[in-house]
Write a protein that holds these residues in place. Structure first.
Motif, PDB file in Angstrom:
ATOM      1  N   ILE A   1      28.075  40.667  42.761  1.00 30.12           N
ATOM      2  CA  ILE A   1      27.817  41.930  42.051  1.00 30.12           C
ATOM      3  C   ILE A   1      29.126  42.617  41.671  1.00 30.12           C
ATOM      4  CG2 ILE A   1      26.935  44.278  42.344  1.00 30.12           C
ATOM      5  CD1 ILE A   1      24.735  42.227  41.819  1.00 30.12           C
ATOM      6  N   LEU A   2      30.045  42.708  42.605  1.00 28.35           N
ATOM      7  CA  LEU A   2      31.291  43.442  42.357  1.00 28.35           C
ATOM      8  C   LEU A   2      32.133  42.776  41.277  1.00 28.35           C
ATOM      9  CD1 LEU A   2      32.190  44.367  46.033  1.00 28.35           C
ATOM     10  CD2 LEU A   2      31.360  45.908  44.251  1.00 28.35           C
ATOM     11  N   ALA A   3      31.999  41.467  41.130  1.00 28.01           N
ATOM     12  CA  ALA A   3      32.756  40.778  40.080  1.00 28.01           C
ATOM     13  C   ALA A   3      32.374  41.258  38.692  1.00 28.01           C
ATOM     14  CB  ALA A   3      32.547  39.267  40.195  1.00 28.01           C
ATOM     15  N   ASP A   4      31.195  41.861  38.548  1.00 30.34           N
ATOM     16  CA  ASP A   4      30.772  42.434  37.263  1.00 30.34           C
ATOM     17  C   ASP A   4      31.339  43.825  37.031  1.00 30.34           C
ATOM     18  OD1 ASP A   4      29.268  40.213  36.647  1.00 30.34           O
ATOM     19  OD2 ASP A   4      27.359  41.073  37.283  1.00 30.34           O
ATOM     20  N   HIS A   5      31.894  44.439  38.074  1.00 25.73           N
ATOM     21  CA  HIS A   5      32.291  45.842  37.971  1.00 25.73           C
ATOM     22  C   HIS A   5      33.778  46.082  38.216  1.00 25.73           C
ATOM     23  CE1 HIS A   5      28.118  47.394  37.799  1.00 25.73           C
ATOM     24  NE2 HIS A   5      27.830  46.390  38.611  1.00 25.73           N
TER      25      HIS A   5
END
Length: 452
Positions: free
Chosen positions: A23-27
């Motif tokens: 998830i964090l890789a998208d943000h």
């Protein structure tokens, strides 16, 4: 207020940690996942997956989320020979209220925990802005002016406080063994309140080769205990590679043995002999492994009067459940979606922790009630006793369970709650209440009476 999102750190390579990193890789421009284990270059067990050699269940909702985050994941698992089990159509299921008819309902892919871990890690390795720092451990948090600004990290096996690694956001996904309570006290925060409800459950597991030509008309077995007096449960599910995973459970320190003869005798003592009869002449493929860290544990971070900004706790590090009910991985998947939604809704990282913890605990309330409500049926459970409200709810759940054994509509409702596609409150909808109050079902008399 939108703030820079340059670097995020995830502590722990649990499923919650892997999904959080995804998830964090998208943000964030960069994400670092720190894991104590050294990840192998091939599919094999690793110490950090403490329950990897036991039965795991990823309910349909968890599988949907995993497929959403990693499109094509289900096809990859199926290509690895992962079987599908329709619940309860493909099962012999002895509930506390008797045998359940084999209605068509939800489905499970029944894979080993190692295979899921490996498949997800292979996918993560393809994400360009994600770095895995394996064989390292976090020794503490960096903080300044009420905000976490990174972590201290060192190579596992070395001494010292470690080197600083700065970050705009840190997520603790290290599971039950989380060091966050100690780290926070070191920074001057008060001790976190905890709720512990421990059924004193232990389990033992072994894999067997499915006997050649074995075709009894079912794929899986689930033989539940009959609380408060019956303490023993057994489960048998297929996995990839033409094998069964068999897990035996005992509540109130009635632990299953880890020697071959004792394991079989425990299986023989279950409420039906069907599991024992399936494995008594089957070829064991592994030794027997035991596990006893099974308490329901909730750390009430959402209630702390002060909290460091830009620091989140997720998964079992926040709220862990008795593994008998198979909810943990699906709750982790739902928590990952919650993290994504919180990051999309507001650019202010300083307010993220409070929003995230409140939402995750709200999502975990249903599974917590299911697990602790069942565990409180036993007088031996530590940490709390069943109050009047819990006893009344359990009597109603008993009625619904009995009805779900013979009524396909109520069965669907009941399994939706177990699969986390519906909250426990859905069992109190008018249709279910009415049927529970008026129906007088004829229960199945045994395994041969289960096809509707």
């Amino acid at each position: 207020m939108t703030q820079p999102r340059e670097h995020a750190v995830v502590i722990g390579g649990s499923l919650m940690g892997l999904l959080s990193a995804r998830i964090l890789a998208d943000h964030f421009s960069r994400v670092t996942l720190i894991e104590r284990d050294c990840f192998a270059e091939a599919l094999e067990s690793r110490p950090g997956l403490g329950q990897a050699r036991h039965l795991h269940v990823l309910w349909s909702r968890g599988l949907e989320i995993a497929e959403q985050l990693f499109p094509g994941l289900e096809d990859e698992l199926r290509a690895a020979d992962v079987p599908e089990v329709r619940v309860p159509a493909d099962m012999l299921w002895l509930t506390s209220a008797g045998w359940r008819r084999r209605f068509a309902s939800t489905r499970l892919l029944t894979f080993s925990r190692d295979l899921l871990d490996w498949t997800v890690r292979v996918r993560l390795a393809k994400i360009q802005n994600l770095r895995v720092l394996a064989g390292h451990e976090v020794t503490g948090l960096l903080a300044d002016a009420g905000a976490v600004t990174g972590v201290e990290v060192r190579e596992r096996g070395t001494t010292g406080s470690g080197e600083p690694l700065t970050a705009d956001l840190v997520v603790d996904a290290t599971g039950r063994s989380s060091k966050t309570p100690a780290w926070l006290e070191r920074l001057g925060y008060p001790a976190v309140r905890q709720t512990l409800i421990d059924p004193l459950l232990g389990y033992a597991s072994r894999t067997y080769a499915i006997p050649s030509g074995f075709d009894p008309g079912w794929k899986a077995l689930y033989l539940q205990a009959d609380p408060p007096h019956g303490t023993r449960t057994g489960a048998l599910f297929p996995q990839e590679g033409g094998r069964w995973i068999v897990s035996l459970f005992g509540v109130g320190e009635d632990y299953p043995p880890n020697d071959g003869d004792g394991f079989l005798e425990f299986a023989k003592s279950l409420r039906s002999p069907v599991l024992y009869e399936a494995i008594r002449d089957a070829e064991p493929l592994t030794s027997i492994v035991s596990y006893r860290r099974t308490a329901n544990l909730r750390r009430h971070y959402e209630r702390m009067p002060a909290w460091p900004r830009r620091f989140l706790v997720a998964g079992d590090a926040l709220c862990a459940f008795n593994p008998l009910y198979g909810q943990g991985m699906t709750v982790a998947a739902k928590s990952a979606l919650t993290l994504d939604a919180c990051l999309r809704a507001d650019g202010d990282l300083d307010r993220l922790a409070r929003r995230f913890h409140r939402k995750v605990i709200k999502n975990a309330t249903g599974p917590w009630l299911v697990a602790t409500g069942e565990d409180l049926r036993y007088d031996t459970t530590r940490g709390a006793a069943a109050g009047v409200r819990t006893r009344i709810l359990n009597r109603y759940v008993d009625r619904v369970q009995s009805l779900a054994n013979v009524d396909p509509r109520v069965c669907d409702r009941f399994i939706d709650v177990l699969a986390l596609t519906a909250p426990p409150q859905s069992l109190f909808l008018p249709e279910v209440l009415w049927r529970a109050a008026t129906a007088r079902p004829r229960p199945p008399t045994g395994p041969d009476d289960l096809v509707p």
